[in-house]
Design an enzyme around this catalytic site. Sequence first.
Site, short mmCIF file in Angstrom:
data_model
loop_
_atom_site.label_atom_id
_atom_site.label_comp_id
_atom_site.label_asym_id
_atom_site.label_seq_id
_atom_site.Cartn_x
_atom_site.Cartn_y
_atom_site.Cartn_z
N CYS A 126 2.88 -1.07 4.27
CA CYS A 126 2.14 -0.11 4.56
C CYS A 126 2.29 0.91 3.50
CB CYS A 126 2.54 0.87 5.80
SG CYS A 126 1.36 2.10 5.92
N ASP A 180 -8.79 6.97 2.12
CA ASP A 180 -7.41 6.35 2.61
C ASP A 180 -7.00 5.59 1.42
OD1 ASP A 180 -5.32 5.82 4.29
OD2 ASP A 180 -6.53 4.85 5.79
N ASN A 181 -5.66 5.48 1.45
CA ASN A 181 -4.77 4.56 0.66
C ASN A 181 -4.96 4.99 -1.08
OD1 ASN A 181 -3.95 2.87 2.61
ND2 ASN A 181 -5.84 1.87 2.59
#
Length: 889
Positions: free
Chosen positions: A164, A296-297
């Site tokens: 993650c 996100d990310n």
Amino acid sequence: MTTEMATALHTFPAAPPSPPSTAKQSEATSLVGERLNPSRPLHSKKNLLKSYPLPPQNGIKSIQPQDLKTPDSHVQRDPRLIRLTGVHPLNCEAPLTDLYNEGFLTSEDLHFVRNHGHVPVCEDDQVLDWAFSVEGMVQNPFVITVRELIQDYDQATYPVTLVCAGNRRKEQNIVRKSKGFSWGPAGLSTALWTGVPIGDLLAKAKPVRGARYVCFEGADKLPNGHYGTSVKLNWCLNADRGIMVAHRMNGHALHPDHGKPVRVIIPGQIGGRSVKWLKRIILSKEPSDNWYHIYDNRVLPTMITPEASADLPETWKDERYAIYDLNTNSAITYPQHDEMVSLDGNQNTYKVRGYAYSGGGKRITRLEVTLDKGRTWRLAPIEYPEDLYRDAPDGDELYGGKMDMWWRETCFCWCFWAIGIPISELADASDIMIRAMDEGLMTQPRDMYWSVLGMMNNPWYRLVIHKEDRFLRFEHPTQPALIPGGWMERVKNAGGNIANGFWGEETFQGEKNIQFKATEAQIPMTNPKVKRLVSLAELEQHSGEEEPWFVVEGEVYDGTSYLDEHPGGATSIFSAAAQDCTEEFLAIHSENAKAMMPSYHIGTLDQKSQAALAGRAAEAEKDVARPIFLQSKMWSKALLASKVSVSSDSKIFTFSLDHEEQVLGLPVGQHVLMRLRDPASREAIIRAYTPISHGDAKGTLEFVVKIYRASAAQPGGKMTMALDSIPVGHFVEFKGPIGKFEYAGDGLCRISGKTRYVDRFIMICAGSGVTPILTVLRAVMEKEDDTTECIVLNGNRREEDILCREDLEALVDDGSGRATLVHTLSCPSDSWKGRRGRMDEGFFRKYAGQPSSNDESTMVLVCGPKALEDAVLEIFADLGWDDDDLLFF
């Protein structure tokens, strides 16, 4: 190779047990043999080497109690998993030691899980018929089932470590809260994945000239659409990258949490790119425009704050800040956190151990250990179990897939390291720190690069060594989720600056201690003298309006003495009685409010009761057939039906209730709490609003909201910008009623439970502050025999800023003469015929005047920006009005 590592690599459990075959599975088996049967693990019966590790055997999973009343009630899970985001959705990691002790491969039981929402349901007899498409900029778009994926294409099996992007985020959150939850150092896992190299599917689709990206979309339906992301097309066409569409994990059909029945596996990149529950593969010219790919990310520049990031759409879309390849990282697994080592025992050397990994196929080439804060280093031997699979003979299969890894130079997995250190040297040191380097000579940095999402955290991993009597005690930097412990938390709570580059300690060798602003001050909300443990049964005895107790961050507070003083009225405390209101409290209250909390602190809710309270909240079923929508102690969801602009910066948001006959249930003058999730972190944003729709309107709920957009002068409004960004069909949560004022009609007011009769209201508002004024005015004017007089003073900048103008003027112009409406504009156009200027002392003196002596028949209602409220308070005090006659919504 260490003895421990050899044991982990060469201990082979029995084959995982096979569940009873269904008729559908039998049909699948008869079609193309055992390879299509998802109920049993597969491996070749010849050439099976004993030189590479096989996965640990799965344990016994079950439906966990906290999942029973959630959309994931069909998913079996291991109770050892550490939940990072409460009950639902599931985001979890294994205890670090358990993860390491499983060896190179991780069982599906302990494999970390990153879910954005609920797990899509796919029954066993539906697995082979599950279909996904390959479309977009291709000559030959097609739809393929899992059955065809297995039957028509060559299969491959190889190990991949998924990580993650938030691994080790807890460290960043302690320095300064990021927009993400607190992963520890176990946000990674390794498994054997079986599936089809994506290049084979793209060869059939035949990408057209101009296609540059491959977008993936899953079946998990989320507030902002289905989860999706993209990677570059040339990566997918490069077999050395190892990207596959997988249908097996460690020889089994995919577990629901891990993508059942089919998912994407992208080695060497952050886990967020490996889309689960695959439904679409789309080739495109540009990167994915999926909301989750954009918000996100990402690693935004370190100077961007969480507040500023809320209104930087072009920054979020900038692909320079998107994360693909993992960075170099490592952690220490032994010594464990709080492990004790005797100084008087027979053990002369301690074996310090841990893991390391890198991204983009790069290999870890060195792991260095220091006992003197980086002045000197020593090398730790590294073992790469992944290399053992490269020695598999040609044609060797594992779980139905060929293990043709001998030619691949890229590395897809973590590695292990271990080094023996004399205990006498550990006793002389204050800490152990490590750093890894990959074959591109990229080394972990000494200092943290803090960013708004808290991703890709990879500074040196540091353990503190404590000397306690004749023992050494080792302390890791953090513990995952809300688990307390770790030297970073301890140092910060003691007032140390852990962002100063010296780990919160004094400088050494005369170096200057530079102070950064990343660390936020911790405001203690507990009384250190209070040691009382409170049970759930005792808490529930205080669930009513007498002595209401409530819970914040596991601590119990008695709100009784603050009922009359609470700005939101006693109702706000009553609605929290016997509830865990941590999220609401932290989202709404100021630092001043937090600083007041020790005065009301009466104890700590015991651990068993905390778990029971969380479970009870998760299991609370909402009766969607109920006649009244609002619930005082539970959040209720309503879907956004429309949003209509009424000015350049204001919109009417209309929500659909559970059914057409349902009424809101909001007394006149009261408000509702609205809860949204931050677009990036999913953290709660909670604000109070007054709807403009009638309290007895059926089936719908309407608000007029002024959107406070960011500018050079101000960061913008978190809630209003988030509300403006959500699409129609998105749900928003509501709770209530709240507020200390209620108008019951015929001049009867209730203020914090006390009654008062008035003959006249002076109503002062500006901007969207008109909404509570409108509801009271409407209640007076729509009842013909209500003789209460109303004077409405409405100040705005421009004519278009006057909200609900038609409603106000229609109510005032009813011919009864009971109401007067005065608009004034501070920046009027030449065509404006009304009053000009601000609502200042002269304005209020003219339209409100001084109160009559001993006159309690008039009440002043105020709602607007803080500057207006402050001015009203000062001016009306000078005019002789009593504080009890002024009520600020």
